[in-house]
Design a protein around this motif. Structure first.
Motif, PDB file in Angstrom:
ATOM      1  N   LEU A  55       0.857  -1.180   0.000  1.00 42.29           N
ATOM      2  CA  LEU A  55       0.000   0.000   0.000  1.00 42.29           C
ATOM      3  C   LEU A  55       0.890   1.225   0.000  1.00 42.29           C
ATOM      4  N   ALA A  56       0.669   2.121  -0.916  1.00 42.80           N
ATOM      5  CA  ALA A  56       1.371   3.396  -0.910  1.00 42.80           C
ATOM      6  C   ALA A  56       0.326   4.462  -0.633  1.00 42.80           C
ATOM      7  N   VAL A  57       0.424   5.053   0.517  1.00 47.36           N
ATOM      8  CA  VAL A  57      -0.549   6.070   0.902  1.00 47.36           C
ATOM      9  C   VAL A  57       0.187   7.376   1.105  1.00 47.36           C
ATOM     10  N   PRO A  58      -0.473   8.508   0.859  1.00 50.98           N
ATOM     11  CA  PRO A  58       0.198   9.778   1.013  1.00 50.98           C
ATOM     12  C   PRO A  58       0.571  10.088   2.448  1.00 50.98           C
ATOM     13  N   GLY A  59       0.010   9.376   3.386  1.00 49.54           N
ATOM     14  CA  GLY A  59       0.330   9.600   4.793  1.00 49.54           C
ATOM     15  C   GLY A  59      -0.928   9.703   5.601  1.00 49.54           C
ATOM     16  N   PRO A  60      -0.809   9.519   6.895  1.00 50.97           N
ATOM     17  CA  PRO A  60      -1.991   9.615   7.732  1.00 50.97           C
ATOM     18  C   PRO A  60      -2.561  11.023   7.697  1.00 50.97           C
ATOM     19  N   GLU A  61      -3.856  11.102   7.814  1.00 48.15           N
ATOM     20  CA  GLU A  61      -4.529  12.399   7.835  1.00 48.15           C
ATOM     21  C   GLU A  61      -4.455  12.996   9.226  1.00 48.15           C
ATOM     22  N   VAL A  62      -3.276  12.933   9.791  1.00 43.89           N
ATOM     23  CA  VAL A  62      -3.003  13.469  11.115  1.00 43.89           C
ATOM     24  C   VAL A  62      -1.640  14.127  11.044  1.00 43.89           C
ATOM     25  N   PRO A  63      -1.297  14.962  12.001  1.00 47.21           N
ATOM     26  CA  PRO A  63       0.046  15.531  11.976  1.00 47.21           C
ATOM     27  C   PRO A  63       1.065  14.409  11.968  1.00 47.21           C
ATOM     28  N   GLY A  64       2.021  14.476  11.102  1.00 49.19           N
ATOM     29  CA  GLY A  64       3.029  13.423  11.106  1.00 49.19           C
ATOM     30  C   GLY A  64       3.694  13.214   9.778  1.00 49.19           C
ATOM     31  N   GLY A  65       2.969  13.318   8.680  1.00 55.13           N
ATOM     32  CA  GLY A  65       3.598  13.244   7.382  1.00 55.13           C
ATOM     33  C   GLY A  65       3.433  11.930   6.669  1.00 55.13           C
ATOM     34  N   PRO A  66       4.185  11.782   5.569  1.00 57.08           N
ATOM     35  CA  PRO A  66       3.988  10.635   4.682  1.00 57.08           C
ATOM     36  C   PRO A  66       4.468   9.328   5.294  1.00 57.08           C
TER      37      PRO A  66
ATOM     38  N   ASP B 116       8.771   4.958  19.202  1.00 58.65           N
ATOM     39  CA  ASP B 116       7.411   4.578  19.579  1.00 58.65           C
ATOM     40  C   ASP B 116       6.389   5.453  18.865  1.00 58.65           C
ATOM     41  N   ALA B 117       6.652   6.743  18.789  1.00 59.14           N
ATOM     42  CA  ALA B 117       5.724   7.659  18.104  1.00 59.14           C
ATOM     43  C   ALA B 117       5.549   7.234  16.648  1.00 59.14           C
ATOM     44  N   ARG B 118       6.641   6.807  15.993  1.00 56.61           N
ATOM     45  CA  ARG B 118       6.539   6.335  14.601  1.00 56.61           C
ATOM     46  C   ARG B 118       5.702   5.051  14.536  1.00 56.61           C
ATOM     47  N   ARG B 119       5.871   4.159  15.513  1.00 56.74           N
ATOM     48  CA  ARG B 119       5.048   2.934  15.551  1.00 56.74           C
ATOM     49  C   ARG B 119       3.572   3.267  15.793  1.00 56.74           C
ATOM     50  N   GLU B 120       3.331   4.405  16.434  1.00 60.55           N
ATOM     51  CA  GLU B 120       1.959   4.889  16.653  1.00 60.55           C
ATOM     52  C   GLU B 120       1.395   5.548  15.391  1.00 60.55           C
ATOM     53  N   GLY B 121       2.255   5.756  14.386  1.00 55.36           N
ATOM     54  CA  GLY B 121       1.807   6.357  13.126  1.00 55.36           C
ATOM     55  C   GLY B 121       2.126   7.838  13.002  1.00 55.36           C
ATOM     56  N   TYR B 122       2.998   8.361  13.850  1.00 54.87           N
ATOM     57  CA  TYR B 122       3.348   9.785  13.853  1.00 54.87           C
ATOM     58  C   TYR B 122       4.851   9.951  13.664  1.00 54.87           C
TER      59      TYR B 122
ATOM     60  N   ILE C 189      -2.942   2.001   9.936  1.00 50.70           N
ATOM     61  CA  ILE C 189      -2.982   0.586  10.325  1.00 50.70           C
ATOM     62  C   ILE C 189      -2.926  -0.293   9.084  1.00 50.70           C
ATOM     63  N   LEU C 190      -3.744   0.024   8.090  1.00 45.88           N
ATOM     64  CA  LEU C 190      -3.792  -0.797   6.881  1.00 45.88           C
ATOM     65  C   LEU C 190      -2.488  -0.749   6.095  1.00 45.88           C
ATOM     66  N   SER C 191      -1.754   0.346   6.189  1.00 44.26           N
ATOM     67  CA  SER C 191      -0.495   0.478   5.455  1.00 44.26           C
ATOM     68  C   SER C 191       0.694  -0.076   6.236  1.00 44.26           C
ATOM     69  N   GLY C 192       0.469  -0.431   7.501  1.00 48.53           N
ATOM     70  CA  GLY C 192       1.558  -0.955   8.313  1.00 48.53           C
ATOM     71  C   GLY C 192       2.368   0.108   9.024  1.00 48.53           C
ATOM     72  N   CYS C 193       1.966   1.368   8.922  1.00 48.64           N
ATOM     73  CA  CYS C 193       2.675   2.452   9.614  1.00 48.64           C
ATOM     74  C   CYS C 193       2.361   2.445  11.101  1.00 48.64           C
TER      75      CYS C 193
ATOM     76  N   ALA D 140       2.921  -6.589   5.730  1.00 50.11           N
ATOM     77  CA  ALA D 140       2.830  -8.036   5.598  1.00 50.11           C
ATOM     78  C   ALA D 140       1.513  -8.481   6.222  1.00 50.11           C
ATOM     79  N   VAL D 141       0.743  -9.201   5.454  1.00 48.04           N
ATOM     80  CA  VAL D 141      -0.504  -9.754   5.964  1.00 48.04           C
ATOM     81  C   VAL D 141      -0.171 -11.126   6.526  1.00 48.04           C
ATOM     82  N   VAL D 142      -0.272 -11.257   7.829  1.00 40.20           N
ATOM     83  CA  VAL D 142       0.111 -12.470   8.527  1.00 40.20           C
ATOM     84  C   VAL D 142      -0.934 -13.546   8.273  1.00 40.20           C
ATOM     85  N   GLU D 143      -0.459 -14.753   8.031  1.00 40.12           N
ATOM     86  CA  GLU D 143      -1.381 -15.868   7.817  1.00 40.12           C
ATOM     87  C   GLU D 143      -2.187 -16.118   9.079  1.00 40.12           C
ATOM     88  N   GLY D 144      -3.426 -16.482   8.921  1.00 40.46           N
ATOM     89  CA  GLY D 144      -4.290 -16.775  10.059  1.00 40.46           C
ATOM     90  C   GLY D 144      -5.720 -16.440   9.704  1.00 40.46           C
ATOM     91  N   SER D 145      -6.622 -16.897  10.522  1.00 37.22           N
ATOM     92  CA  SER D 145      -8.038 -16.717  10.223  1.00 37.22           C
ATOM     93  C   SER D 145      -8.479 -15.278  10.362  1.00 37.22           C
TER      94      SER D 145
END
Length: 140
Positions: free
Chosen positions: A8-19, A100-106, A47-51, A25-30
């Motif tokens: 997924l290539a997204v322009p970035g979250p629609e929140v302060p933080g940027g591209p 951690d902030a980057r793992r939060e999407g910022y 979340i969907l982009s893995g950011c 990776a879509v993990v195998e499982g039900s």
């Protein structure tokens, strides 16, 4: 494209933080978890982009490592994704790092702090929060 990898290539979250552009990776499982985690609309694309692979929560512990949770915007809406919890820990809110902030999407702690204040209405660096790390299992 590699099997099991969603690009997924997204322009970035629609929140302060940027591209943000990542391979999620879509993990195998039900992905049929019954438990759920509520998110704000601004967190769907990260979340969907893995950011966004981490969330901080107030209150009691409701997550177990290995459990699969539905990601929803409200209790009445259908899930937009399923995630598997990979780690849970308790820490002071003020201990969040830039990583951690980057793992939060910022992009920074300051951008995360602005979002936290907007969502919860306060910022107290001494309050204890649950830090929940997760991986995307599948999209809905």
């Amino acid at each position: 494209m590699e099997p099991g990898v969603l690009v997924l290539a997204v322009p970035g979250p629609e929140v302060p933080g940027g591209p943000c552009q990542r391979k999620a990776a879509v993990v195998e499982g039900s992905g049929g978890g019954g438990a759920l985690i509520l998110f704000k609309p601004e967190h769907v694309e990260p979340i969907l982009s893995g950011c966004k692979t981490q969330t901080r929560r107030l209150g009691k512990k409701r997550w177990k490592v290995g459990s699969v949770h539905q990601c929803r915007l409200s209790y009445r809406m259908e899930p937009f994704a399923y995630v598997r919890v990979t780690a849970v820990r308790r820490e002071r809110l003020g201990n969040i790092t830039d990583d951690d902030a980057r793992r939060e999407g910022y992009l920074s702690v300051e951008a995360y702090r602005e979002a936290f204040e907007r969502i919860y209405g306060f910022w107290d660096p001494d309050v204890d929060v649950w830090v929940v790390d997760f991986e995307l299992v599948r999209q809905s």
